[in-house]
Design an enzyme around this catalytic site. Structure first.
Site, PDB file in Angstrom:
ATOM      1  N   LYS A  60      43.459  51.718  42.354  1.00  0.00           N
ATOM      2  CA  LYS A  60      42.361  52.130  43.247  1.00  0.00           C
ATOM      3  C   LYS A  60      42.548  51.469  44.612  1.00  0.00           C
ATOM      4  O   LYS A  60      42.589  50.243  44.720  1.00  0.00           O
ATOM      5  CB  LYS A  60      41.004  51.737  42.649  1.00  0.00           C
ATOM      6  CG  LYS A  60      39.817  51.991  43.598  1.00  0.00           C
ATOM      7  CD  LYS A  60      38.462  51.723  42.941  1.00  0.00           C
ATOM      8  CE  LYS A  60      37.324  51.752  43.960  1.00  0.00           C
ATOM      9  NZ  LYS A  60      36.008  51.448  43.383  1.00  0.00           N
TER      10      LYS A  60
ATOM     11  N   ARG B 266      36.444  56.485  40.924  1.00  0.00           N
ATOM     12  CA  ARG B 266      36.857  57.390  39.850  1.00  0.00           C
ATOM     13  C   ARG B 266      37.276  58.762  40.393  1.00  0.00           C
ATOM     14  O   ARG B 266      38.124  59.428  39.809  1.00  0.00           O
ATOM     15  CB  ARG B 266      35.729  57.507  38.805  1.00  0.00           C
ATOM     16  CG  ARG B 266      34.426  57.996  39.347  1.00  0.00           C
ATOM     17  CD  ARG B 266      33.254  57.714  38.414  1.00  0.00           C
ATOM     18  NE  ARG B 266      32.875  56.291  38.403  1.00  0.00           N
ATOM     19  CZ  ARG B 266      31.939  55.777  37.631  1.00  0.00           C
ATOM     20  NH1 ARG B 266      31.265  56.552  36.789  1.00  0.00           N
ATOM     21  NH2 ARG B 266      31.649  54.489  37.680  1.00  0.00           N
TER      22      ARG B 266
ATOM     23  N   LYS C 118      25.522  50.491  49.936  1.00  0.00           N
ATOM     24  CA  LYS C 118      25.400  49.233  49.195  1.00  0.00           C
ATOM     25  C   LYS C 118      24.470  48.281  49.947  1.00  0.00           C
ATOM     26  O   LYS C 118      24.322  48.379  51.164  1.00  0.00           O
ATOM     27  CB  LYS C 118      26.784  48.580  49.077  1.00  0.00           C
ATOM     28  CG  LYS C 118      27.699  49.246  48.062  1.00  0.00           C
ATOM     29  CD  LYS C 118      28.953  48.443  47.835  1.00  0.00           C
ATOM     30  CE  LYS C 118      29.879  49.116  46.836  1.00  0.00           C
ATOM     31  NZ  LYS C 118      29.346  49.151  45.456  1.00  0.00           N
TER      32      LYS C 118
ATOM     33  N   ASP D 192      28.634  56.197  45.695  1.00  0.00           N
ATOM     34  CA  ASP D 192      29.187  54.861  45.450  1.00  0.00           C
ATOM     35  C   ASP D 192      30.082  54.833  44.190  1.00  0.00           C
ATOM     36  O   ASP D 192      30.762  53.850  43.943  1.00  0.00           O
ATOM     37  CB  ASP D 192      28.043  53.847  45.321  1.00  0.00           C
ATOM     38  CG  ASP D 192      28.514  52.418  45.530  1.00  0.00           C
ATOM     39  OD1 ASP D 192      29.668  52.237  45.981  1.00  0.00           O
ATOM     40  OD2 ASP D 192      27.732  51.496  45.250  1.00  0.00           O
TER      41      ASP D 192
ATOM     42  N   ASP E 259      37.977  46.268  47.638  1.00  0.00           N
ATOM     43  CA  ASP E 259      37.935  47.410  46.716  1.00  0.00           C
ATOM     44  C   ASP E 259      39.290  48.110  46.602  1.00  0.00           C
ATOM     45  O   ASP E 259      39.409  49.152  45.973  1.00  0.00           O
ATOM     46  CB  ASP E 259      36.837  48.390  47.155  1.00  0.00           C
ATOM     47  CG  ASP E 259      36.203  49.115  45.980  1.00  0.00           C
ATOM     48  OD1 ASP E 259      36.310  48.607  44.841  1.00  0.00           O
ATOM     49  OD2 ASP E 259      35.609  50.194  46.198  1.00  0.00           O
TER      50      ASP E 259
HETATM   51  N1  BES Z   1      33.616  49.244  44.188  1.00  0.00           N
HETATM   52  C1  BES Z   1      32.480  49.368  43.354  1.00  0.00           C
HETATM   53  C2  BES Z   1      32.493  48.390  42.179  1.00  0.00           C
HETATM   54  C3  BES Z   1      32.384  46.948  42.549  1.00  0.00           C
HETATM   55  C4  BES Z   1      31.161  46.324  42.498  1.00  0.00           C
HETATM   56  C5  BES Z   1      33.495  46.212  42.881  1.00  0.00           C
HETATM   57  C6  BES Z   1      31.054  44.990  42.810  1.00  0.00           C
HETATM   58  C7  BES Z   1      33.398  44.878  43.195  1.00  0.00           C
HETATM   59  C8  BES Z   1      32.172  44.260  43.155  1.00  0.00           C
HETATM   60  C9  BES Z   1      32.380  50.780  42.811  1.00  0.00           C
HETATM   61  O1  BES Z   1      32.868  51.765  43.637  1.00  0.00           O
HETATM   62  C10 BES Z   1      30.924  51.057  42.586  1.00  0.00           C
HETATM   63  O2  BES Z   1      30.195  50.984  43.519  1.00  0.00           O
HETATM   64  N2  BES Z   1      30.554  51.355  41.357  1.00  0.00           N
HETATM   65  C11 BES Z   1      29.206  51.646  41.037  1.00  0.00           C
HETATM   66  C12 BES Z   1      29.211  52.766  40.007  1.00  0.00           C
HETATM   67  C13 BES Z   1      27.859  53.378  39.774  1.00  0.00           C
HETATM   68  C14 BES Z   1      27.324  54.002  41.033  1.00  0.00           C
HETATM   69  C15 BES Z   1      28.004  54.404  38.681  1.00  0.00           C
HETATM   70  C16 BES Z   1      28.556  50.392  40.475  1.00  0.00           C
HETATM   71  O3  BES Z   1      29.208  49.609  39.803  1.00  0.00           O
HETATM   72  O4  BES Z   1      27.379  50.196  40.740  1.00  0.00           O
HETATM   73 ZN    ZN Z   2      34.435  51.137  44.929  1.00  0.00          ZN
HETATM   74 ZN    ZN Z   3      31.462  52.333  45.145  1.00  0.00          ZN
END
Ligand code: BES
Ligand code: ZN
Ligand code: ZN
Length: 491
Positions: free
Chosen positions: A255, A341, A267, A337, A278
């Protein structure tokens, strides 16, 4: 910093690391000048040789200060690679704080604890990882004083282990540097350039797919994520063919969201400053490809990195959009967010259909939920293939990068069903939980019939405080894990 096997016993050093198991055996390998104080420390009960214990003392030797660091390894039946890696990291770290220049490590004092190829390899690697600092943006740098680490050892495969340790540490450090660069600098184009540099250094082919070609390929889920940024997306393809007679090709998909603002599902301010991390999966793939090529592993590997930025603008994708992925599946994008995926889905389809990979390993900072499930020292893995999991678990022990398998639980899959498309990218509004598993289940939709391993590093990728083996910032987690997985799959 230089690492070497000790040759001249009476050469100068200003710090001495002596490892001890819990039996506190004082062997004849301890230099004579250190004998009396070490004995006194042990007899006085100041040092017990417990796992990870550090005892420091300083003495005068030939008019100079000699720092002695005793490091405990614990009892023999409880040690593992990681406990030894951590113990030695603490010892190097103590020497660094004492401003040592030359360290002598008396490995032979705890021979029976250490005489294992991967233990020796990791102990050497730790010295380089501990010495790492990211100082590019500090005007007044007080750089590390460490210049040389000498290992007093009779281990017969030491030279081999040291050579591999240097390659692995340098590759993890490369990944750390890529992660630690600020987002305005480390754009998709810059990462592509860095991957090309690695390609030149290691003599491997690196191709960059620019936006028009990605459009032609139909990588619309990936492209949608990058739409909100002025920095155009790139797909980075790194090819290493070390076993040309073999049809098996391992795909490493990392990723590469160079910045994750969350998009319109913005965020919170507290999460944003580390979101240039990320792309840690991408960094691990670049690092691992370097190590694989440098070590000339007999195996075929293609690294695919979908690199883009998840930003907000008048061009950005909107929750409610329906995206036609490269696989042909339509995705209802209900959370901007959950972008990683989407990028991985197309990168995996590309790897399978265009690069003909026969196994898929993806590594990603995919879900915040993995930290809740496993804490910040263990990555979550999800897989459709028990063999691949076994290999990953063995590699994880060797790499000292912890993983834990979570189930690809079919009973949760319906949470990704969409009423208007083939599936949706998040289970928004559902109370089903299992955020990390759902991320994996989404990705699984795109692996066709291939053996697949998903590694969620969203929490192990970043140190929020200094660790014995890594300063605050990008950890490079996954570089060594991927390298060792591929090594175990090679001939
Ligand atoms: N990049 C984030 C995940 C992340 C969170 C990495 C904290 C490092 C620290 C990812 O893209 C994300 O935001 N995922 C969401 C998914 C949800 C919206 C289904 C999450 O984890 O809240
Ligand atoms: Zn992310
Ligand atoms: Zn995200």
């Amino acid at each position: 910093m230089e690492l070497a096997k000790l040759k001249v016993k009476n050469a100068h050093y200003d710090a001495l690391i002596i490892p001890f198991g819990s039996e506190l055996e004082i062997t004849s390998f301890i230099p004579e000048e250190a004998n009396a104080p070490v004995n006194a420390a042990i007899e006085g009960g100041f040092f017990k040789g417990e796992d990870g214990e550090i005892y420091k003392l300083s003495m005068l030797a030939e008019g100079k200060i000699l720092n002695i660091v005793l490091v405990g390894l614990g009892s023999k039946d409880k040690i593992n690679n990681r406990s030894l890696f951590l113990a030695f990291s603490k010892a190097y770290s103590a020497c660094k704080k004492l401003k040592a220049k030359t360290i002598r490590v008396v490995l032979d004092n705890a021979k029976e604890y250490i005489e294992n190829y991967y233990v020796v390899e990791k102990i050497c690697e730790a010295a380089l990882l501990v010495d790492y600092e990211f100082n590019e943006y500090k005007s007044e740098v007080k750089p590390s004083t460490l210049e040389r680490v000498e290992f007093d050892t009779s281990y017969d495969r030491f030279d081999e282990a040291l050579a591999e340790a240097i390659v692995c540490a340098e590759s993890t450090i490369l990944a750390r540097n890529l992660i630690n660069q600020p987002p305005a600098y480390m754009t998709p184009a810059k990462l592509a350039e860095e991957a090309q540099n690695v390609g030149e250094e290691c003599n491997i082919e690196v191709n960059i797919i620019h936006k028009p070609e990605a459009e032609e390929l139909g990588m619309n889920a990936f492209l949608a994520v990058g739409k909100g940024s002025v920095n155009s997306p790139k797909v980075i393809v790194m090819k290493y063919f070390g076993d040309k007679d073999n049809e098996d090709i391992i795909g490493l998909i990392g990723k590469g969201v160079m910045y994750d603002s969350g998009g319109y599902c913005l965020k919170p301010p507290t999460s944003l400053p580390t979101m240039h991390g990320d792309m840690s999966g991408a960094a691990a793939v670049v690092g691992a490809m370097r190590a694989i090529a440098k070590m000339k592993l007999k195996v075929n590997v293609v690294g695919v990195i979908p690199a883009c930025e998840n930003r907000i603008s008048g061009e950005a994708y909107l929750p409610g959009d329906i995206l036609k992925s490269m696989s042909g599946k339509y995705i209802e994008m209900n959370n901007s967010d959950a972008e990683g995926r989407l990028t991985l889905a197309d990168a995996i389809t590309y790897a399978i259909r265009e690069q003909k990979v026969t196994k898929v390993i993806d590594i990603a900072t995919l879900t915040g939920a993995v930290k809740i499930a496993l804490g910040n020292k263990t990555a979550g893995i999800i897989s459709n293939d028990d063999e691949l999991v076994k290999i990953a678990q063995e590699a994880s022990e060797v790499a000292c990068e912890k993983i834990w398998r979570l189930p690809a639980d079919k009973e949760l899959r319906h949470a990704l069903n969409s009423s208007i498309a083939d599936l949706k990218n998040s289970a928004a509004g559902s109370t089903i939980g299992g955020g990390t598993i759902l991320g994996g289940l989404f990705i699984q939709e795109f692996v066709e019939d291939k053996p697949w391993l998903h590694i969620d590093i969203a929490s192990t990728n970043w140190a929020h405080e200094d660790l014995p083996y890594c300063p605050k910032g990008g950890t490079g987690f996954g570089t060594s894990l991927l390298y060792n997985i591929v090594k175990l799959m090679s001939k």
